[in-house]
Design an enzyme around this catalytic site. Sequence first.
Site, PDB file in Angstrom:
ATOM      1  N   TYR A 274      -1.309   8.896  13.073  1.00 17.22           N
ATOM      2  CA  TYR A 274      -0.887   9.885  12.116  1.00 17.22           C
ATOM      3  C   TYR A 274      -2.015  10.677  11.527  1.00 17.22           C
ATOM      4  CZ  TYR A 274      -0.074   5.297   9.786  1.00 17.22           C
ATOM      5  OH  TYR A 274      -0.095   4.003   9.371  1.00 17.22           O
TER       6      TYR A 274
ATOM      7  N   TYR B 159     -14.652   3.905  10.521  1.00 23.55           N
ATOM      8  CA  TYR B 159     -13.215   3.730  10.320  1.00 23.55           C
ATOM      9  C   TYR B 159     -12.448   4.197  11.552  1.00 23.55           C
ATOM     10  CZ  TYR B 159      -8.482   5.152   9.181  1.00 23.55           C
ATOM     11  OH  TYR B 159      -7.130   5.350   9.229  1.00 23.55           O
TER      12      TYR B 159
ATOM     13  N   SER C   3      -4.526   6.446  13.929  1.00 26.34           N
ATOM     14  CA  SER C   3      -4.967   7.636  13.209  1.00 26.34           C
ATOM     15  C   SER C   3      -5.402   8.716  14.183  1.00 26.34           C
ATOM     16  CB  SER C   3      -6.137   7.252  12.297  1.00 26.34           C
ATOM     17  OG  SER C   3      -6.785   8.399  11.799  1.00 26.34           O
TER      18      SER C   3
ATOM     19  N   GLY D 192       0.814  -1.209   0.000  1.00 22.17           N
ATOM     20  CA  GLY D 192       0.000   0.000   0.000  1.00 22.17           C
ATOM     21  C   GLY D 192       0.849   1.261   0.000  1.00 22.17           C
TER      22      GLY D 192
ATOM     23  N   LYS E 264     -10.021   2.052  14.625  1.00 21.89           N
ATOM     24  CA  LYS E 264      -8.682   2.389  15.117  1.00 21.89           C
ATOM     25  C   LYS E 264      -8.699   2.522  16.641  1.00 21.89           C
ATOM     26  CE  LYS E 264      -6.478   2.442  11.212  1.00 21.89           C
ATOM     27  NZ  LYS E 264      -5.486   1.387  10.916  1.00 21.89           N
TER      28      LYS E 264
END
Length: 341
Positions: A178, A150, A125, A11, A154
Site C-alpha cells: 500500500y 524500513y 509497502s 495500530g 518489507k
Amino acid sequence: MEKILITGGAGYIGSHTAVALYAAGYQPIIIDDFSNSEKKVLQGLRKITGKETPCYTGDCNNPELMEKIFTENKLSGVIHFAAFKAVGESTQQPLKYYKNNINSLLVLLETMAKHGVANLVFSSSCTVYGQPDTLPVKESTPRKDAESPYGNTKKICEDILADQVKSKAALSAIALRYFNPIGAHESSQLGELPIGVPANLVPFVTQTGAGIRKELTVFGNDYDTPDGTCVRDYIHVMDLAEAHVKAITYLKGRKAPFYDWYNVGTGKGNTVMEVIETFEKVSGKNLHYTIGPRRPGDVVKVWADTEKINRELNWTARFTLEDALRDSWNWQLSLRENSPS
C-alpha cells in the site's frame, strides 16, 4: 464467526481493519505490544462495533505468546501488520528494524505452519519499488533497491513469503503493497494516534491545524514535481481496511501453496502542498509551515496502478483526498486530551 488474528491490531491500520472484519462477518482477534498505539483504541472499537474485541498484549517476536494465541483460538487466517514503520528512524536505527520486522514474520510463519493455518495477508509497502522509472507503478514493475532500511525489511519479508510458498509449504499468502494511508473512521472513534512525534504527514498537518504544533516542516520543495514537493498516493484508511478483508476472503478460495501481491492505492498522486491546501479547504484553517531540507530515504514521486486489485479482488477505493482529510480533522478535533510530547 471465523476468527482472524490481526498482529499490530491496535495500530492505525489494524484497528480500522478490525472494524471492516466485523462488518464482513469475521471475528477479529488482536495482538499488540502497544509500543506505538494506546489501549483506548479498544474503547473506540467497542463504541463502533458494540463488541469487545479479544486482545493479547505482547510481542509477535515471542514464540510462547504466539503459541498460546494459536492454541486458544481456531484461526482461519492472519493479517500481519506488526512492524516498525518510520522511514526516517529506520535510516538511523537499521538493526532495530531488521530484527523486529523480519523476525516477527518468521515466528508467525512457524506458528502458522505448526497449527495448520494457511491464510496470511501481509502488510507490505510501495517502498519496495524504490523510485520507479515509470509511473504509475504496476505489480509487474521491478522492485528496486529500497530507499530505506524500513523499505528493505518489507522487500525481504516478501522474499521470505515467496520462498516459503516455493518450498510447497501449506501457505496461501497475499502481500498488499500500500501507498500512503490517511483519514479516520467516520465516527471519529478511531484514527491515527502516533506516540510521540508523528512519522507521517497528515498527523503533523492536523496537529498543526489544532495548534498542538507551532508549524509543519515540508521536507524539500525542489523536487522534479509540479510544485517541487514530493508526490504520494494518499488512500483512505477505511478503503485500505476493506482491501484486507477482500484479500483474506479471496485466500479462502485458493489452494495452498499460493502467493500473489497487489497495489492498494487510489491511482492518483498528490503533492505535499496539495495535501496542505486541501486540508486548509476542508478545515477552514491556515497552516503555518516552513520549507526544510530534503529527508533521507524519501522517494520523489510514486502512485499506484490499481487495475489488478480492481479486477481480481473486486476492490476499488471509494474515498477522495477531501474525504480523508475531513475525517482526519474531525478525528483530531475529537482528541480533547491530545498534547505534544
